[in-house]
Design a protein around this motif. Sequence first.
Motif, PDB file in Angstrom:
ATOM      1  N   ALA A  94       0.804  -1.064  -0.122  1.00 41.63           N
ATOM      2  CA  ALA A  94       0.075   0.026   0.184  1.00 41.63           C
ATOM      3  C   ALA A  94       1.073   1.230   0.118  1.00 41.63           C
ATOM      4  O   ALA A  94       0.403   2.116  -0.720  1.00 41.63           O
ATOM      5  N   THR A  95       1.975   1.245   0.770  1.00 44.65           N
ATOM      6  CA  THR A  95       2.640   2.474   0.929  1.00 44.65           C
ATOM      7  C   THR A  95       3.491   2.761  -0.378  1.00 44.65           C
ATOM      8  O   THR A  95       3.864   3.825  -0.827  1.00 44.65           O
ATOM      9  N   ILE A  96       4.095   1.768  -0.979  1.00 44.64           N
ATOM     10  CA  ILE A  96       4.737   1.848  -2.221  1.00 44.64           C
ATOM     11  C   ILE A  96       3.712   2.524  -3.443  1.00 44.64           C
ATOM     12  O   ILE A  96       4.282   3.586  -4.233  1.00 44.64           O
ATOM     13  N   ALA A  97       2.538   2.172  -3.193  1.00 53.29           N
ATOM     14  CA  ALA A  97       1.457   2.701  -4.280  1.00 53.29           C
ATOM     15  C   ALA A  97       1.352   4.134  -3.912  1.00 53.29           C
ATOM     16  O   ALA A  97       1.426   4.982  -4.718  1.00 53.29           O
ATOM     17  N   SER A  98       1.014   4.320  -2.830  1.00 59.48           N
ATOM     18  CA  SER A  98       0.618   5.560  -2.213  1.00 59.48           C
ATOM     19  C   SER A  98       1.647   6.619  -2.263  1.00 59.48           C
ATOM     20  O   SER A  98       1.682   7.853  -2.557  1.00 59.48           O
ATOM     21  N   ASP A  99       2.917   6.300  -1.967  1.00 62.98           N
ATOM     22  CA  ASP A  99       4.092   7.224  -1.900  1.00 62.98           C
ATOM     23  C   ASP A  99       4.294   7.770  -3.368  1.00 62.98           C
ATOM     24  O   ASP A  99       4.956   8.925  -3.453  1.00 62.98           O
ATOM     25  N   ALA A 100       4.164   6.935  -4.393  1.00 64.45           N
ATOM     26  CA  ALA A 100       4.595   7.337  -5.472  1.00 64.45           C
ATOM     27  C   ALA A 100       3.658   8.522  -6.053  1.00 64.45           C
ATOM     28  O   ALA A 100       4.041   9.571  -6.735  1.00 64.45           O
ATOM     29  N   VAL A 126      14.783  11.649   8.609  1.00 60.62           N
ATOM     30  CA  VAL A 126      15.811  12.741   8.531  1.00 60.62           C
ATOM     31  C   VAL A 126      16.592  12.981   7.187  1.00 60.62           C
ATOM     32  O   VAL A 126      16.725  14.104   6.506  1.00 60.62           O
ATOM     33  N   ILE A 127      16.855  11.897   6.516  1.00 60.32           N
ATOM     34  CA  ILE A 127      17.661  11.755   5.322  1.00 60.32           C
ATOM     35  C   ILE A 127      16.655  12.287   4.335  1.00 60.32           C
ATOM     36  O   ILE A 127      16.955  12.933   3.374  1.00 60.32           O
ATOM     37  N   LYS A 128      15.285  11.771   4.289  1.00 62.11           N
ATOM     38  CA  LYS A 128      14.146  12.285   3.246  1.00 62.11           C
ATOM     39  C   LYS A 128      14.151  13.821   3.693  1.00 62.11           C
ATOM     40  O   LYS A 128      14.128  14.459   2.681  1.00 62.11           O
ATOM     41  N   THR A 129      14.291  14.296   4.642  1.00 63.65           N
ATOM     42  CA  THR A 129      13.972  15.988   4.753  1.00 63.65           C
ATOM     43  C   THR A 129      15.107  16.474   4.282  1.00 63.65           C
ATOM     44  O   THR A 129      14.936  17.555   3.571  1.00 63.65           O
ATOM     45  N   LEU A 130      16.410  16.043   4.406  1.00 68.48           N
ATOM     46  CA  LEU A 130      17.359  16.718   3.695  1.00 68.48           C
ATOM     47  C   LEU A 130      17.419  16.652   2.121  1.00 68.48           C
ATOM     48  O   LEU A 130      17.525  17.754   1.350  1.00 68.48           O
ATOM     49  N   LEU A 131      16.844  15.705   1.563  1.00 69.26           N
ATOM     50  CA  LEU A 131      16.892  15.612  -0.068  1.00 69.26           C
ATOM     51  C   LEU A 131      15.631  16.297  -0.508  1.00 69.26           C
ATOM     52  O   LEU A 131      15.694  16.967  -1.446  1.00 69.26           O
ATOM     53  N   LYS A 148      23.025  13.569  -3.670  1.00 66.01           N
ATOM     54  CA  LYS A 148      22.539  13.006  -4.908  1.00 66.01           C
ATOM     55  C   LYS A 148      21.537  12.157  -4.577  1.00 66.01           C
ATOM     56  O   LYS A 148      20.774  11.635  -5.443  1.00 66.01           O
ATOM     57  N   GLY A 149      21.738  11.272  -3.176  1.00 66.14           N
ATOM     58  CA  GLY A 149      20.454  10.251  -2.931  1.00 66.14           C
ATOM     59  C   GLY A 149      20.671   9.899  -1.583  1.00 66.14           C
ATOM     60  O   GLY A 149      21.240  10.679  -0.898  1.00 66.14           O
ATOM     61  N   MET A 150      20.135   8.767  -1.174  1.00 62.54           N
ATOM     62  CA  MET A 150      20.018   8.304   0.294  1.00 62.54           C
ATOM     63  C   MET A 150      21.413   8.395   0.912  1.00 62.54           C
ATOM     64  O   MET A 150      21.515   8.710   2.055  1.00 62.54           O
ATOM     65  N   PHE A 151      22.350   7.428   0.529  1.00 64.51           N
ATOM     66  CA  PHE A 151      23.617   7.384   0.939  1.00 64.51           C
ATOM     67  C   PHE A 151      24.456   8.532   0.978  1.00 64.51           C
ATOM     68  O   PHE A 151      25.225   8.620   1.798  1.00 64.51           O
ATOM     69  N   ASP A 152      24.452   9.583  -0.137  1.00 63.16           N
ATOM     70  CA  ASP A 152      25.169  10.428   0.038  1.00 63.16           C
ATOM     71  C   ASP A 152      24.554  11.585   0.989  1.00 63.16           C
ATOM     72  O   ASP A 152      25.396  12.055   1.718  1.00 63.16           O
ATOM     73  N   ALA A 153      23.145  11.538   1.194  1.00 61.64           N
ATOM     74  CA  ALA A 153      22.705  12.392   2.196  1.00 61.64           C
ATOM     75  C   ALA A 153      22.939  11.851   3.616  1.00 61.64           C
ATOM     76  O   ALA A 153      23.501  12.746   4.488  1.00 61.64           O
ATOM     77  N   ALA A 154      22.733  10.545   3.796  1.00 59.79           N
ATOM     78  CA  ALA A 154      23.272   9.849   5.158  1.00 59.79           C
ATOM     79  C   ALA A 154      24.670  10.198   5.496  1.00 59.79           C
ATOM     80  O   ALA A 154      25.150  10.415   6.494  1.00 59.79           O
ATOM     81  N   ALA A 155      25.625  10.185   4.445  1.00 59.21           N
ATOM     82  CA  ALA A 155      26.997  10.340   4.706  1.00 59.21           C
ATOM     83  C   ALA A 155      27.188  11.922   5.166  1.00 59.21           C
ATOM     84  O   ALA A 155      28.112  12.080   6.123  1.00 59.21           O
ATOM     85  N   ILE A 156      26.473  12.800   4.508  1.00 59.90           N
ATOM     86  CA  ILE A 156      26.382  14.131   4.898  1.00 59.90           C
ATOM     87  C   ILE A 156      26.120  14.367   6.244  1.00 59.90           C
ATOM     88  O   ILE A 156      26.595  15.296   7.277  1.00 59.90           O
ATOM     89  N   SER A 177      13.689  12.207  -3.505  1.00 62.16           N
ATOM     90  CA  SER A 177      13.733  11.486  -2.204  1.00 62.16           C
ATOM     91  C   SER A 177      12.749  10.316  -2.294  1.00 62.16           C
ATOM     92  O   SER A 177      12.744   9.576  -1.153  1.00 62.16           O
ATOM     93  N   TYR A 178      12.268   9.787  -3.303  1.00 60.37           N
ATOM     94  CA  TYR A 178      11.326   8.675  -3.393  1.00 60.37           C
ATOM     95  C   TYR A 178      11.984   7.371  -3.015  1.00 60.37           C
ATOM     96  O   TYR A 178      11.296   6.704  -2.240  1.00 60.37           O
ATOM     97  N   PRO A 179      13.231   7.123  -3.341  1.00 54.70           N
ATOM     98  CA  PRO A 179      13.673   5.763  -2.924  1.00 54.70           C
ATOM     99  C   PRO A 179      14.016   5.827  -1.368  1.00 54.70           C
ATOM    100  O   PRO A 179      13.894   4.713  -0.713  1.00 54.70           O
ATOM    101  N   THR A 180      14.374   6.937  -0.886  1.00 52.98           N
ATOM    102  CA  THR A 180      14.483   7.134   0.753  1.00 52.98           C
ATOM    103  C   THR A 180      13.222   6.978   1.330  1.00 52.98           C
ATOM    104  O   THR A 180      13.262   6.203   2.292  1.00 52.98           O
ATOM    105  N   THR A 181      12.307   7.532   0.875  1.00 51.44           N
ATOM    106  CA  THR A 181      10.840   7.727   1.079  1.00 51.44           C
ATOM    107  C   THR A 181      10.375   6.171   1.164  1.00 51.44           C
ATOM    108  O   THR A 181       9.711   5.592   2.415  1.00 51.44           O
ATOM    109  N   ILE A 182      10.548   5.357  -0.017  1.00 50.24           N
ATOM    110  CA  ILE A 182      10.125   3.975   0.120  1.00 50.24           C
ATOM    111  C   ILE A 182      10.861   3.288   1.174  1.00 50.24           C
ATOM    112  O   ILE A 182      10.497   2.570   1.881  1.00 50.24           O
TER     113      ILE A 182
END
Length: 308
Positions: free
Chosen positions: A130-136, A234-239, A254-262, A177-182
């Motif tokens: 359900a969340t994969i569909a709705s978050d898109a 927190v990562i999602k908010t940054l992106l 650029k993405g989830m892992f880059d944001a996490a490192a920052i 941020s969609y991959p991080t959101t998912i």
Amino acid sequence: MAAAHDPVPVEDFDYEALPPNFSVWENCVAGAFAGVAEHSVMYPVDMLKTRLQVLKPAEGGIYTGMQQAFWRIGKVEGYGSMWKGVTSVIMGAGPAHALYFVTYEAVKHAMGGNNAGHHPFAGATSGACATIASDALMNPFDVIKQRMQVHGSTYRSIFQCTKSIYRREGFRAFYVSYPTTISMTVPFTALQFSAYGSISQALNPKREYNPTTHMIAGGLAGGLAAALTTPLDVIKTLLQTRGTAKDPELRNAKGMFDAAAIIKRQDGYGGFFRGLRPRIMTTVPSTAICWSCYELAKNYFIRHHDDP
């Protein structure tokens, strides 16, 4: 047992099992009602969470905690500013939650989750789907909402905000941020739905419509899931707010892992739990409201449904 050709009275159904002629439209209405109620009521607290999670905010946007942020925003910007961007949430939450609960009920039914007994795996799987569909559908509205929530936002409407983001950053900004959101919402929803089912089973073993138990189970399940998934939030908010950052490193995440490192580099491991309190304080009543409204709407349709 009734013969196959006999009409099946609504009263014969277990409350948790939808009647066979419970339409997609009715499920959409129930889900949309729940979504709009959930997000609009707790919006100011969600705004505080966003402000506290932003790394290196603009001058005047640095807060030491929830209470200080609340009084400072009210004094400097006015308490009405805490509702800035709520239109985006209302516009997106209705359709997104309608899709959310339609998918949830369809997958749960397919996996036997409406059969007698306790089915935590069916609940977790249906929640994740359900969340994969709705978050898109919801992700662009969430980006717009957070851009309007940050300190110093000059956007006067969601349409102006949308146009500005698209012109300056392109369509990708709405989904970076969609991959991080998912990655956050799939475990969040799986945890929430399985916990909701387990707590509901313990509090309401007869599986009857009971507003109190739906509210308690929804709130506890949401709070647990929120606490465990805060680092990803927190990562999602940054992106989602990177376009407002002055720091080039934040702006070019650029993405989830880059944001996490920052976050780790600039704020340490503690940075992954920024906004934990307001996130839990937002989620507990939000999920309690969401489940209560959804179960209320579902119960209404079941009780007032024509016999198949």
